[in-house]
Design an enzyme around this catalytic site. Structure first.
Site, short mmCIF file in Angstrom:
data_model
loop_
_atom_site.label_atom_id
_atom_site.label_comp_id
_atom_site.label_asym_id
_atom_site.label_seq_id
_atom_site.Cartn_x
_atom_site.Cartn_y
_atom_site.Cartn_z
N GLU A 97 -21.89 12.87 7.29
CA GLU A 97 -20.99 12.35 8.21
C GLU A 97 -19.99 13.28 9.02
O GLU A 97 -18.99 13.22 8.90
CB GLU A 97 -20.18 11.25 7.36
CG GLU A 97 -20.92 10.40 6.71
CD GLU A 97 -20.23 8.86 6.41
OE1 GLU A 97 -19.05 9.08 5.97
OE2 GLU A 97 -20.82 8.08 5.61
N GLU A 120 -26.72 4.98 3.41
CA GLU A 120 -25.79 4.69 2.22
C GLU A 120 -25.45 3.07 2.69
O GLU A 120 -25.17 2.97 3.78
CB GLU A 120 -24.78 5.52 1.97
CG GLU A 120 -24.95 6.96 1.65
CD GLU A 120 -23.45 7.73 1.63
OE1 GLU A 120 -22.48 7.00 1.46
OE2 GLU A 120 -23.64 8.98 1.64
#
Ligand SMILES: *[C@@H]1O[C@H](CO)[C@@H](O)[C@H](O)[C@H]1NC(C)=O
Ligand SMILES: *[C@@H]1O[C@H](CO)[C@@H](O)[C@H](O)[C@H]1NC(C)=O
Ligand SMILES: *[C@@H]1O[C@H](CO)[C@@H](O)[C@H](O)[C@H]1NC(C)=O
Ligand SMILES: *[C@@H]1O[C@H](CO)[C@@H](O)[C@H](O)[C@H]1NC(C)=O
Ligand SMILES: *[C@@H]1O[C@H](CO)[C@@H](O)[C@H](O)[C@H]1NC(C)=O
Length: 446
Positions: free
Chosen positions: A118, A263
């Site tokens: 990220e 995720e």
């Protein structure tokens, strides 16, 4: 209604672009005070027929345990290595030689390398903007040079905040304006290289960050007012979110890129919306739930039913076997103490270092524990996290050790587990992630 989120994953979703689930896997986060040994994790995967795992680093010792298991592995490269991999091709070559190809030759079925994690989160203030893509290019180039280009693909896990659609529905989806050029370059690179786009989607965070977010929209049971966008009607956030991505990819020239949902999940403690039913919102407050993601508890036992086969049955995952717990000893507040002056400072210290999130407003132990039990809870968490070192049960003389179970019916005072040794033991402490495994889903276009 229990775990509607998890059970419903594999139900056919109403996508504008028909995506279908190809497979399922898990993430293994090792940022915990005490980690289960890699051999135990491998056994959990085998027992649950899970054939894919995503790691957050590429530690050679951990990775070696996946050799000859048939489990597909996605290695990770932490953000703090992006700059050096971007600047220095030799570093990329070295990484590929030592952490990737050696393991591959030893029988670890490495499929992907996830470069960064990220990296474009707004909270990083752009610090990875210039390094992520060059680091990806260097690592893939090094893989190609070693002859692994066809077998091992570089990608980068992005948070769903890299794209948005304003208030206009998924068809207006495009990459965030401050990183659109970079994202388009990355997408072209993935397309040329036949690599997947990796995205993490957390409906809980949408709810957490925005009290006006319609709660029902975070679930699959159809209670939400549908969002209608052209011919498509969306009844849940995940469908809408993934279609927003597909539209953004389409505008970036890669409508058919394979998507991996890297995720997804719902935390199970530490916040009022974080519980095993995944609901019952009332009033919104901040809380520390980060360490309660995941499908297993710190000791590898399942938190809730989840059918990995996708048949939506109420079955419990197979938990870790032969877990080695520490002694049956708890560290508690010494109730002989009458002068409480030093309590707040010591309790605060314990909770800063260890995990007291169950004591948060509406956490699992919040309502039922009295004041002295709250102090004991904090002391015990710190003591267990420090592998029951007696020096960790002092707190300026406020604490004592007991061998009767200090848990109450509603609140578990856990016992630590024996740590997985040199590399993994006690590596983080303060920011331990209790839930070790988080889901991963693979999608493909039809
Ligand atoms: C795993 O797969 C095997 C063989 O297909 C099957 O017998 C077993 O029941 C499965 N285990 C679980 C937990 O689904
Ligand atoms: C590569 O392996 C070494 C040795 O296990 C480890 O110290 C290093 O952190 C690994 N690199 C990455 C990116 O995980
Ligand atoms: C980003 O900027 C904010 C405000 O200037 C600062 O508090 C924060 O530490 C910065 N974060 C990083 C990762 O540099
Ligand atoms: C309680 O302890 C503090 C600090 O140790 C001390 O200053 C204070 O006098 C004590 N209070 C009583 C009532 O003994
Ligand atoms: C302590 O008691 C709790 C609640 O009864 C129980 O769940 C837990 O397993 C016990 N711990 C040990 C180590 O016996």
């Amino acid at each position: 209604m229990k775990m509607a989120w998890f059970a419903a994953f594999l139900i056919v979703m109403q996508f504008m672009f028909i995506l279908s689930v190809e497979g399922i896997g898990v993430n293994w986060g090792t940022q915990a005070a005490q980690n289960l040994p890699p051999s135990t994790i491998v056994q959990i995967l085998k027992d649950n027929n899970i054939s894919r795992i995503k790691l957050f680093d590429s530690d050679t010792w951990t990775v070696s345990y996946f050799a000859n298991t048939g489990i597909e592995v996605m290695l990770g490269v932490p953000n703090n290595q992006l700059a050096s991999l971007a600047k220095n091709y030799d570093k990329a070559k070295e990484y590929v030689k030592e952490n990737v190809t050696l393991a591959y030759k030893a029988g670890v079925y490495i499929r992907y390398v996830a470069v960064g994690n990220e990296p474009f989160l707004k909270s990083y203030n752009g610090s990875n903007h210039d390094t992520t893509f060059p680091a990806m290019q260097n690592v893939q180039k090094a893989l190609n040079e070693e002859g692994y280009g066809d077998k091992i693909k570089v990608t980068t896990p992005q948070n769903a905040d890299v794209y948005d659609s304003g208030l206009q529905g998924p068809s207006a989806g495009q990459f965030r304006s401050d990183i659109r050029d970079i994202m388009h370059q990355i997408v072209s690179f993935l397309k040329e290289n036949d690599a997947p786009f990796l995205v993490n989607v957390y409906p809980f965070l949408s709810l957490y960050q925005n009290p006006d977010f319609p709660v029902e929209f975070a679930f699959f049971d159809g209670g939400a007012n549908p969002v209608v966008d052209k011919a498509t009607s969306y009844t849940n956030m995940l469908d809408a979110n993934l279609d927003t991505l597909v539209w953004a990819l389409k505008k970036a020239g890669a409508p058919k890129l394979k998507i991996i949902l890297g995720e997804i999940g719902w935390p199970t403690d530490g916040h009022k919306d974080a519980n095993l039913d995944g609901r019952e919102p009332e009033e919104h407050r901040a809380g520390d739930f980060e360490r309660h993601w995941g499908i297993l508890k710190y000791d590898g036992q399942p938190k809730f039913p989840m059918d990995f086969s996708g048949n939506g049955k109420e079955v419990w995952p197979v938990g870790a076997k032969n877990v080695k717990y520490l002694e049956k000893q708890w560290c508690v507040f010494n109730t002989d103490i009458k002068n409480m002056t030093k309590v707040p400072g010591n309790m605060q210290y314990a909770c800063q270092m260890a995990d007291c999130t169950a004591l948060n407003h509406d956490g699992s132990c919040d309502k039922t524990l009295g004041n002295t039990d709250r102090i004991s809870y904090a002391f015990n968490m710190y003591y267990q996290m420090n592998n029951q070192d007696v020096r960790a049960c002092d707190f300026e003389g406020l604490a004592r050790l007991v061998d009767q179970n200090a848990s109450t019916n509603e609140c578990l005072f856990p016992i630590g587990i024996e740590s997985a040794g040199r590399r993994l033991g006690m590596n983080v402490g303060a920011s331990g992630v209790v839930g070790v495994l988080v889901l991963l889903l693979l999608f493909s276009h039809h």
